[in-house]
Design a protein around this motif. Structure first.
Motif, PDB file in Angstrom:
ATOM      1  N   GLU A  98     -13.891  -3.060  -0.088  1.00 47.18           N
ATOM      2  CA  GLU A  98     -13.365  -4.088   0.577  1.00 47.18           C
ATOM      3  C   GLU A  98     -13.334  -5.487  -0.155  1.00 47.18           C
ATOM      4  N   LYS A  99     -14.270  -5.633  -1.112  1.00 45.94           N
ATOM      5  CA  LYS A  99     -14.448  -7.018  -1.601  1.00 45.94           C
ATOM      6  C   LYS A  99     -13.753  -7.027  -3.056  1.00 45.94           C
ATOM      7  N   THR A 100     -13.415  -5.768  -3.713  1.00 47.61           N
ATOM      8  CA  THR A 100     -12.845  -5.480  -4.941  1.00 47.61           C
ATOM      9  C   THR A 100     -11.318  -5.760  -4.905  1.00 47.61           C
ATOM     10  N   PHE A 101     -10.873  -6.414  -5.871  1.00 39.73           N
ATOM     11  CA  PHE A 101      -9.310  -6.439  -5.804  1.00 39.73           C
ATOM     12  C   PHE A 101      -8.587  -5.352  -6.990  1.00 39.73           C
ATOM     13  N   TYR A 102      -7.918  -4.694  -6.568  1.00 40.60           N
ATOM     14  CA  TYR A 102      -7.608  -3.254  -7.311  1.00 40.60           C
ATOM     15  C   TYR A 102      -6.452  -3.489  -7.862  1.00 40.60           C
ATOM     16  N   ARG A 103      -5.716  -3.452  -9.102  1.00 37.28           N
ATOM     17  CA  ARG A 103      -4.308  -3.301  -9.515  1.00 37.28           C
ATOM     18  C   ARG A 103      -4.131  -2.551 -10.638  1.00 37.28           C
TER      19      ARG A 103
END
Length: 446
Positions: free
Chosen positions: A297-302
């Motif tokens: 939940e604290k990681t930004f995924y792209r």
């Protein structure tokens, strides 16, 4: 095997950083403080050359833009960290190597893993490119092709007990994971290049992929092709003229090594196990990995998804669109990837015949369906999809814990990241990526 250390590059980088810090300290006011943006780590893909030049001259792209509200706080340039995991190693081994290259220490592949696959438990010892790396001081990660999958594997290992507790491993050590043209669900092109279509992990000894791997290992060790990239071509010309004798000697040494490699080609145990990159890129392997994997939940995924094919409405297969800029091998690999079927005698195929149509659209190497994210279904709480490249950070709302997918048609596997950093689309990509990282840093530090 772990890659060679490029000490000259590390020393040169450290000297450059020291010189910049000295200049800043001489020019700054007493009341001014400098804020360092979160560094970004670059992870190359399968058969990557192991050189920073693979990514292009990114220092200019990642130069700071001081738009902070506090005039006494100024941004430093974002630090770029280049790492060199094994170019044909398994996802497990590559992820372990990345951890120790950044954190520092002697590579420990794990007692259970090393016994299971019959290789040494310990590898090289690294001084650490960013020893302070932790959940409170996380890093951005950008991976191309297999590099993106390697970062995904690394985060899963950070959530396990593979690393010693005193190093404080945690999945939140990865602030952002950006994958470009990455086979997050595997790719059928690996079977076409030489991997067997069962789950044994064998590579056909005299297949194209097998020869390619061994030739690459020889050339990677003996020849430095980074000087032949577009931004160094003038320097390369002078080098070839001035150091002709040395180059000829290196050529002879490389041919001797290649001959030795070919002698042991068929006998290599690397072909007969699942602890290698070709197997880990198969649909079999990624299906097994993703069963137990999860987002955090604290990681930004792209993800940046590429495609060069269009559907043939008669056969329902996909064909690559003709382009003079598309290399002939990529054209044919794309063509056969777009019509691949598992043989009828394949035991327990990972994809049913009815589902195979989802995997046909591709970028020349990876199916579009596999590049999107590791999940097999889409929902608003898992992902959001956009077309093209993001323009302007303010226009793109980002959210941690879900996959931010950007789909790019008429873009090949090497269309956004490659050794040729000249196209307008590549420049737009890195400009947008820089804005994306700035946007994440503002959210993370507020």
């Amino acid at each position: 095997m772990p890659p060679e250390l490029f000490d000259n590059e590390l020393i040169q980088y450290k000297l450059t950083e020291t010189e910049h810090d000295l200049v800043r300290s001489l020019n700054m006011n007493e009341d001014e403080t400098f804020v360092e943006p979160t560094p970004v780590v670059f992870v190359e893909g399968f058969l990557g050359p192991g050189k920073p030049a693979y990514w292009g001259p990114l220092e200019k792209i990642f130069s700071s833009s001081d738009d902070r509200n506090n005039k006494n706080q100024k941004l430093k340039n974002r630090r770029c960290i280049y790492i060199t995991p094994g170019c044909v190693s398994s996802l497990h081994d590559r992820a372990i190597e990345i951890f120790y290259q950044i954190k520092g220490g002697r590579v420990d592949y794990g007692e259970e893993h090393s016994k299971k696959y019959g290789h040494s438990r310990y590898g090289r010892e690294y001084p650490g490119l960013y020893p302070e790396w932790s959940a409170s001081k996380p890093l951005h990660f950008l991976g191309h092709s297999l590099g993106g999958v390697t970062i995904w594997k690394l985060q899963q290992l950070l959530a396990s007990d593979i690393f010693p507790n005193y190093l404080n491993p945690h999945p939140d050590m990865i602030l952002s994971l950006t994958a470009v043209s990455s086979p997050l669900k595997g790719s059928q092109s690996v079977y076409l290049l030489g991997a067997t279509t069962d789950s044994t992990g064998k590579v056909r000894p005299f297949s194209f992929g097998a020869w390619l791997d061994h030739w690459n290992l020889s050339f990677r060790k003996n020849w430095d092709f980074s000087s032949l990239l577009p931004w160094n071509i003038k320097k390369a010309t002078n080098t070839l003229i001035e150091e002709k004798n040395e180059l000829m000697q290196e050529t002879a040494n490389s041919l001797c090594l290649t001959y030795g490699l070919l002698q042991c080609l068929y006998k290599s145990p690397w072909f007969n196990c699942v602890d290698n990159a070709p197997y880990d890129m198969t649909i079999h392997a990624m299906k097994e990995l993703n069963v137990t994997s999860k987002t955090f939940e604290k990681t930004f995924y792209r993800t940046y998804v590429a495609s060069i094919t269009c559907e043939d409405h008669v056969t329902n297969y996909h064909q690559p669109k003709f382009s003079f800029s598309l290399p002939i091998p990529i054209y044919f690999l794309s063509k056969y990837t777009g019509s691949f079927k598992f043989p009828e005698n394949t035991p327990d195929p990972p994809i049913s015949y009815e589902e195979m149509y989802k995997w046909y659209e591709n970028d020349g190497i990876c199916p579009k369906y596999s590049q999107v994210h590791p999940h097999h279904d889409c929902s608003p709480d898992k992902c959001k999809h956009q077309k093209g490249l993001p323009e302007g950070a303010a226009l793109c709302k980002i959210e941690a814990g879900i996959w931010d997918v950007w789909e790019n048609d008429n873009t090949s596997h090497f269309g956004l990241i490659s050794v040729c950093y000249e196209s307008h689309k590549q420049k737009l990509f890195f400009k947008g990526y820089k804005e994306y990282l700035d946007q994440i840093d503002k959210l993370y530090n507020r």
